[in-house]
Design a protein around this motif. Structure first.
Motif, PDB file in Angstrom:
ATOM      1  N   ARG A   1       0.851  -1.179   0.000  1.00 41.48           N
ATOM      2  CA  ARG A   1       0.000   0.000   0.000  1.00 41.48           C
ATOM      3  C   ARG A   1       0.888   1.231   0.000  1.00 41.48           C
ATOM      4  NH1 ARG A   1      -5.039  -1.834   0.705  1.00 41.48           N
ATOM      5  NH2 ARG A   1      -5.859   0.286   0.657  1.00 41.48           N
TER       6      ARG A   1
ATOM      7  N   SER B   1       1.285   5.213   0.339  1.00 42.17           N
ATOM      8  CA  SER B   1       0.655   6.443   0.803  1.00 42.17           C
ATOM      9  C   SER B   1       0.703   7.474  -0.315  1.00 42.17           C
ATOM     10  CB  SER B   1       1.372   6.980   2.046  1.00 42.17           C
ATOM     11  OG  SER B   1       1.286   6.059   3.106  1.00 42.17           O
ATOM     12  N   THR B   2      -0.357   8.253  -0.443  1.00 42.33           N
ATOM     13  CA  THR B   2      -0.414   9.256  -1.501  1.00 42.33           C
ATOM     14  C   THR B   2       0.130  10.586  -0.996  1.00 42.33           C
ATOM     15  OG1 THR B   2      -2.658   9.939  -0.905  1.00 42.33           O
ATOM     16  CG2 THR B   2      -2.434   8.133  -2.489  1.00 42.33           C
TER      17      THR B   2
ATOM     18  N   SER C   1      -2.968  14.114  -5.078  1.00 39.24           N
ATOM     19  CA  SER C   1      -3.301  12.730  -4.736  1.00 39.24           C
ATOM     20  C   SER C   1      -4.484  12.266  -5.580  1.00 39.24           C
ATOM     21  CB  SER C   1      -3.658  12.618  -3.253  1.00 39.24           C
ATOM     22  OG  SER C   1      -4.864  13.316  -2.984  1.00 39.24           O
TER      23      SER C   1
ATOM     24  N   ASP D   1      -4.302   6.211   0.695  1.00 39.51           N
ATOM     25  CA  ASP D   1      -3.348   5.172   0.305  1.00 39.51           C
ATOM     26  C   ASP D   1      -4.020   4.255  -0.696  1.00 39.51           C
ATOM     27  OD1 ASP D   1      -4.546   2.801   1.552  1.00 39.51           O
ATOM     28  OD2 ASP D   1      -3.796   3.534   3.461  1.00 39.51           O
TER      29      ASP D   1
END
Length: 286
Positions: A168, A170-171, A176, A200
């Motif tokens: 995963r 994270s943005t 994003s 995410d």
């Protein structure tokens, strides 16, 4: 890096008769009775059509992925002789200008000779629970920090396989991905669409945040024909199911809801777009 760039033309390819003189610390890395990371499958993947979304072709991304292996000193298994033999090694360095990759030798002279005689090598490693695999045409002998090592052309593609335990990513707060959820009720029962930021994302799902009750998101809720927007000109229709919901207070004391969403229907184009985004974030690219 102190090795000299040698032409990849088969010259200077004799293995020194001495064993690898890299010192005890590096010698302890080699365990040729078994591949590295035995808790996970280090067996090379056979290429099939459904792996296309997991292949990295961009030169910038390939170099970034190799740099992670080098910087984190990741142990890798190099298979050769039609995958019948292998060594456990470490990617030592690379020279993008000359398109060459440097990796450690085995301790046994005979093993090094067999690897040199092989026309195809497969490298397998794990980084952040992601299986990384790439092919090399052949290896030759070079010098790295005044010691013998192998070198080969950098790969033309890299397979980053994320299946059961998808990584995963994270943005970024800026730029994003967003998701436009299909009509869902708010706390007053009104139906409305909601444009939520993805915090995410992985190959199998994503998480969003929203003010608590706007909308009401509950475990098991299925939302069809949502629009996942990876970039301004990169959007896809997906079906999702809410798998996890938690409530927390943000830095301003507001009640917020975080919902984990599983992708139930996603197109091949969407899978490739998500995978590329995750790959870039995994290696720190923008």
């Amino acid at each position: 890096m102190s090795h000299s760039a040698l032409p990849l033309d088969g010259t200077d390819s004799a293995v020194p008769e001495t064993v690898n003189p890299f010192g005890q610390a590096r010698a302890q890395m080699h365990h040729e009775a078994r591949p590295a990371h035995t808790g996970r499958s280090m067996t090379p993947e056979l290429f099939v059509g459904d792996q296309e979304p997991f292949l990295v072709y961009s030169r910038i991304d390939i170099v970034a992925n190799l740099r992670v292996l080098i910087d984190q000193q990741v142990r890798a298994t190099v298979y050769f002789n039609q995958n019948e033999d292998f060594i456990v090694t470490r990617i030592l360095s690379m020279n993008p200008e000359f398109e060459e990759l440097i990796f450690d030798m085995a301790m046994e002279h005979r093993t090094n000779e067999k690897l040199l005689a092989s026309s195809g090598l497969t490298v397998v490693a794990f980084v952040n629970h992601i299986k990384v695999q790439f092919s090399l045409n052949r290896a030759e002998v070079t010098q790295w920090e005044d010691s013998p090592a192998f070198r080969a052309r950098t790969p033309r593609s890299i397979l980053r396989l994320q299946r059961r335990t998808a990584f995963r990513a994270s943005t970024q707060i800026a730029n994003s991905p967003y998701v436009l959820l299909s009509a869902a009720p708010d706390k007053n029962g009104r139906l409305d669409t909601n444009h939520l930021r993805v915090v995410d994302i992985s190959a199998t799902g994503f998480a969003v945040v929203a003010p608590f009750g706007h909308p009401v998101l509950t475990i098991g809720m299925k939302l069809q024909q949502c629009q996942l927007q990876m970039a301004a000109d990169d959007a896809f229709d997906v079906d999702v199911e809410i798998r996890h919901v938690s409530v927390y207070k943000d830095g301003f004391g507001r009640d917020m809801c975080r919902a984990g969403c599983s992708l139930m229907r996603v197109s091949g184009a969407a899978e490739m777009s998500i995978q590329r985004y995750v790959n870039r974030r995994a290696v720190g690219a923008k």
